[in-house]
Design an enzyme around this catalytic site. Structure first.
Site, mmCIF file in Angstrom:
data_model
loop_
_atom_site.group_PDB
_atom_site.id
_atom_site.type_symbol
_atom_site.label_atom_id
_atom_site.label_comp_id
_atom_site.label_asym_id
_atom_site.label_seq_id
_atom_site.Cartn_x
_atom_site.Cartn_y
_atom_site.Cartn_z
ATOM 1 N N ARG A 1 0.885 -1.183 0.000
ATOM 2 C CA ARG A 1 0.000 0.000 0.000
ATOM 3 C C ARG A 1 0.910 1.216 0.000
ATOM 4 N NH1 ARG A 1 -5.235 1.527 3.586
ATOM 5 N NH2 ARG A 1 -6.089 0.204 1.951
ATOM 6 N N HIS B 1 -7.430 0.860 -6.268
ATOM 7 C CA HIS B 1 -7.637 0.021 -5.078
ATOM 8 C C HIS B 1 -8.368 -1.257 -5.531
ATOM 9 C CE1 HIS B 1 -7.850 -1.138 -1.026
ATOM 10 N NE2 HIS B 1 -8.683 -0.258 -0.525
ATOM 11 N N GLN C 1 -10.239 -3.834 -3.105
ATOM 12 C CA GLN C 1 -11.510 -3.346 -2.577
ATOM 13 C C GLN C 1 -12.625 -3.511 -3.609
ATOM 14 O OE1 GLN C 1 -12.210 -1.724 0.684
ATOM 15 N NE2 GLN C 1 -14.187 -2.410 -0.082
ATOM 16 N N ASP D 1 -17.121 7.574 -1.352
ATOM 17 C CA ASP D 1 -15.852 7.394 -0.637
ATOM 18 C C ASP D 1 -15.480 8.751 -0.052
ATOM 19 O OD1 ASP D 1 -13.427 6.343 0.278
ATOM 20 O OD2 ASP D 1 -12.408 6.555 -1.651
ATOM 21 N N CYS E 1 -16.374 1.847 1.085
ATOM 22 C CA CYS E 1 -15.206 1.007 1.396
ATOM 23 C C CYS E 1 -14.721 1.210 2.826
ATOM 24 C CB CYS E 1 -14.089 1.246 0.395
ATOM 25 S SG CYS E 1 -13.369 2.901 0.495
ATOM 26 N N ARG F 1 -13.476 -8.314 2.329
ATOM 27 C CA ARG F 1 -12.059 -8.083 2.016
ATOM 28 C C ARG F 1 -11.260 -9.342 2.340
ATOM 29 N NH1 ARG F 1 -9.971 -2.951 1.963
ATOM 30 N NH2 ARG F 1 -8.107 -3.977 1.157
HETATM 31 N N1 CP Z 1 -11.144 0.147 2.770
HETATM 32 C C1 CP Z 1 -9.856 0.082 3.160
HETATM 33 O O1 CP Z 1 -8.939 -0.166 2.363
HETATM 34 O O2 CP Z 1 -9.671 0.269 4.491
HETATM 35 P P1 CP Z 1 -8.285 0.479 5.248
HETATM 36 O O3 CP Z 1 -7.723 1.794 4.796
HETATM 37 O O4 CP Z 1 -8.670 0.492 6.707
HETATM 38 O O5 CP Z 1 -7.363 -0.644 4.926
HETATM 39 N N1 NVA Z 2 -9.820 6.882 -1.337
HETATM 40 C C1 NVA Z 2 -9.424 6.455 -0.023
HETATM 41 C C2 NVA Z 2 -9.691 4.992 0.151
HETATM 42 C C3 NVA Z 2 -9.376 4.494 1.548
HETATM 43 C C4 NVA Z 2 -9.595 3.020 1.688
HETATM 44 C C5 NVA Z 2 -7.939 6.765 0.199
HETATM 45 O O1 NVA Z 2 -7.148 6.549 -0.716
HETATM 46 O O2 NVA Z 2 -7.597 7.234 1.274
#
Ligand code: CP
Ligand code: NVA
Length: 309
Positions: free
Chosen positions: A105, A132, A135, A228, A268, A296
């Site tokens: 990530r 992502h 997700q 989101d 999400c 997930r």
């Molecule tokens: N939805 C999601 O990716 O959550 P986190 O940021 O908590 O991993």
């Molecule tokens: N768009 C958000 C998704 C978090 C799971 C981010 O990138 O922070």
């Protein structure tokens, strides 16, 4: 089919590979609920590189690996030499000597691509500024559970910031044959290249992908409404300004009145109540939204089992 491959973007998966992931996810979910052992990755190790925060991703990947009979290592960039400037290409080659797969990530999507280019083990994208995919594959499974197995023709409306989730929804809906309409402010549209690719992918499945600015128009007759956060990780400084810009894009009761009567709302998480979604709409859809969070685990187990086996 996916053995040994990276999972960086849904765009790279074939329609059949998307289906394969969803089918295995469903099977693994049933096994886990029934207490049936499914040690498909016995003795294998996943490295999990986090350059951004996480609740769901970290816990679901780590638990998932354990349930598959393997183990996972949490590797924060605060502790890795990567965080002190060790090149990605060296990190990739070193980790490939110890591990069976890497989940990452991070910020720039190019970082994940570089890691995948140099690693000779599967690399799984667990969120970049651009995409992502884990997700959105999870969301497709959740839609199947709540709306029936056949995703083709279902209408998803995304309302809010054109971000990594919007980009991945375009790819996911294109592969699933769905109608996807995003409503975003003009200056916050999703990535143009992703959109072009998704429109191209959509030709294979009969899907339809469009981006407009009017949330009311987008939500009309939708089977699924998604949103989101208005300020993604890395955009914390813009949060206050974005609250004003995105105010007309809140998913609330009035907006939901325009969707199909049986429409579900997805998010999400983490959610910012009173911003992109009201408390009322979130809680009214809590069954779907927390199934989505749970899924997930099952979807990523399928991705790991298929790529790392
Ligand atoms: N939805 C999601 O990716 O959550 P986190 O940021 O908590 O991993
Ligand atoms: N768009 C958000 C998704 C978090 C799971 C981010 O990138 O922070």
């Amino acid at each position: 089919m996916l053995k040994g491959k990276d999972m960086l973007s849904i765009h790279d998966l074939s329609v059949d590979e998307v289906q394969e992931i969803l089918t295995l996810a469903k099977e693994l979910k049933a096994k886990q609920k029934a207490g049936v052992e499914h040690h498909l990755l016995k003795g294998k190790t996943l490295g999990m590189i986090f350059e951004k925060s996480s609740t769901r991703t970290r816990v679901s990947f780590e638990t998932g690996m354990y349930q598959l009979g393997g183990q996972a290592l949490f590797l924060s960039n605060r502790d890795l030499q990567l965080g002190r400037g060790e090149p990605i290409k060296d990190t990739a080659r070193v980790l490939s000597r110890y591990l069976d797969g890497i989940m990452i990530r991070t910020f720039g999507h190019d970082r994940v691509e570089e890691l995948a280019q140099w690693a000779d083990i599967p690399v799984i994208n667990a969120l970049t500024d651009l995409l992502h995919p884990c997700q959105v594959l999870t969301d497709l499974l959740t839609i199947q559970e709540h709306k029936g197995k056949n995703l083709k023709g279902l209408k998803m409306a995304y309302v809010g910031d054109g971000n990594n989730m919007t980009n991945s929804y375009m790819y996911g809906c294109a592969k699933a044959g769905m109608t996807f309409v995003a409503a975003t402010p003009e200056d916050y549209r999703p990535d143009e290249t992703v959109m072009k690719n998704a429109i191209e992918d959509a030709k294979q499945t009969g899907a339809s992908i469009s981006v407009i600015t009017d949330p009311q128009e987008a939500v009309k007759g939708a089977d699924i409404v998604v949103t989101d956060t208005w300020a993604s990780m890395g955009q914390e400084d813009e949060h206050e300004a974005r609250k004003k810009i995105f105010a007309p894009y809140q998913v609330n009761k009035e907006l939901m009145a325009l969707a199909d009567k049986r429409a579900i709302v997805m998010h999400c998480l983490p959610a910012y109540r009173g911003e992109e979604i009201t408390e009322e709409v979130l809680e009214a859809n809590a069954d779907v939204i927390f199934d989505e969070a749970e899924n997930r685990l099952h979807t990523q187990k399928a991705i790991m089992a298929l790529t790392m086996c």
